[in-house]
Design an enzyme around this catalytic site. Sequence first.
Site, mmCIF file in Angstrom:
data_model
loop_
_atom_site.group_PDB
_atom_site.id
_atom_site.type_symbol
_atom_site.label_atom_id
_atom_site.label_comp_id
_atom_site.label_asym_id
_atom_site.label_seq_id
_atom_site.Cartn_x
_atom_site.Cartn_y
_atom_site.Cartn_z
ATOM 1 N N LYS A 197 0.834 -1.204 0.000
ATOM 2 C CA LYS A 197 0.000 0.000 0.000
ATOM 3 C C LYS A 197 0.878 1.267 0.000
ATOM 4 O O LYS A 197 2.092 1.190 0.156
ATOM 5 C CB LYS A 197 -0.955 -0.029 1.198
ATOM 6 C CG LYS A 197 -1.889 -1.259 1.210
ATOM 7 C CD LYS A 197 -2.688 -1.394 -0.074
ATOM 8 C CE LYS A 197 -3.901 -2.302 -0.020
ATOM 9 N NZ LYS A 197 -3.786 -3.709 0.261
HETATM 10 C C1 LIG Z 1 -5.136 -4.472 0.831
HETATM 11 C C2 LIG Z 1 -6.615 -4.456 0.742
HETATM 12 C C3 LIG Z 1 -7.447 -4.938 1.774
HETATM 13 C C4 LIG Z 1 -6.954 -5.685 2.961
HETATM 14 O O1 LIG Z 1 -5.900 -5.183 3.605
HETATM 15 P P1 LIG Z 1 -4.938 -6.122 4.486
HETATM 16 O O2 LIG Z 1 -4.208 -5.127 5.294
HETATM 17 O O3 LIG Z 1 -4.082 -6.882 3.528
HETATM 18 O O4 LIG Z 1 -5.795 -7.015 5.304
HETATM 19 C C5 LIG Z 1 -8.797 -4.794 1.645
HETATM 20 N N1 LIG Z 1 -9.343 -4.237 0.572
HETATM 21 C C6 LIG Z 1 -8.605 -3.782 -0.454
HETATM 22 C C7 LIG Z 1 -9.283 -3.162 -1.616
HETATM 23 C C8 LIG Z 1 -7.221 -3.905 -0.407
HETATM 24 O O5 LIG Z 1 -6.494 -3.466 -1.449
#
Ligand SMILES: *Cc1c(COP(=O)(O)O)cnc(C)c1O
Length: 394
Positions: A197
């Site tokens: 992210k």
């Molecule tokens: C990364 C992501 C998640 C989940 O995040 P985690 O921290 O990996 O549990 C949920 N929704 C979207 C759209 C994502 O890109």
Amino acid sequence: MTAAPSPTAAPAQPVAPFLPFTRPTIDDETIAGVAEVLRSGWITSGPQVKAFEAKLSAYCGGRPVRVFNSGTCTMEIALRIAGIGPGHEVITTPLTWVATSNIVLDVGAKPVFADIDPVTRNIDLNRVEAAITPATRAIIPVDLSGQPVDRDRLYAIAKKHHLRVIEDAAQSFGSTWQGRRIGAFGDFVSFSFHANKNITTVEGGALVLNDEREAKLAEQYRLQGVVRTGYDGMEVELIGGKYNLTDVAARVGLGQLPHLETFTTKRRELARVYFDRLAQLGAADLGLGLPVADFAHTNWHMFQVMLPEQRLALKRAEVMAQLHAAGIGTGVHYPAIHLFALYQRLGWKAGDYPHAEYAGRNILTLPLFPGMTPADVDRVVTALIGILKANRKS
Ligand SMILES: *Cc1c(COP(=O)(O)O)cnc(C)c1O
């Protein structure tokens, strides 16, 4: 046995290092800070978590924020705080990371998908109202690649039908809507700080809440339902999980936050280079689909193209393999959720959401991260356009 190089041979071309589709940027100050936390004697949730929450709350206009060990449990906890469970329906998009709908199943409610808008690739708000039934309790919009779902229309629909909103803003930390930061307004807002992210805590997430009552519930759901008072007081009133973030992870987040603006600016500049080069090399004539060129709202979490299925003699996996052979990493974000075996067993089938299915088959994430250079973008575009040209369907 290797032949001795001929003295007249051209010098070997320097091989460019493999370019992944994303890579975190973590500075030395943060690495030193993590070492300090590790030496401090307090390594799990403690002062770094509190400091990280305070900084995130300030970023979100003073709203309460709590951090967790993923951006998945954040949304599950939001559903629980909202009292959503068996007998309830939650509307979301079929084109997202499967966590978004899995958490609806986790709390015993039913996900209801509304197809995407093929231009924004986000949930088509025109289809949301039609999907509302007396059992609907919430909408989970997803800002795919950081492109925010239209918050004005979204909240108008939610208000009209008395629905809660859990913004899956996992990808849109740093994005804005009409000049306001995602997270600084609205109902529940969930961020992820997974390694891929825009800012990371390695693994982790944050939930923006509406008031102190919700924040207290979030703390209970985060750690076994426990409420402590005084030196020895401990009470448990509800079933919580084990979702707390460590101080080691929070320290990484504290070191990332000051770079958010520069990360976003860098991503935006690289996205512009993508648009320029793709236009110069004739991407449109080859039928390649591009993202919305939105330089007002999105944090450019990803740069995603849509391969031209009807005009291409190669499957996406073959395009990815050829790019990989050229030293370029790509990703798929995401296959359509309703076609996964679990979801087909629950009754969904091919043909239910044609736009999401098309995107699920053809969407391709190209490399984009702050550590890249415009020359890297050139390399990606040249390789991709070369593959598309060499494999046109006649
Ligand atoms: C990364 C992501 C998640 C989940 O995040 P985690 O921290 O990996 O549990 C949920 N929704 C979207 C759209 C994502 O890109």
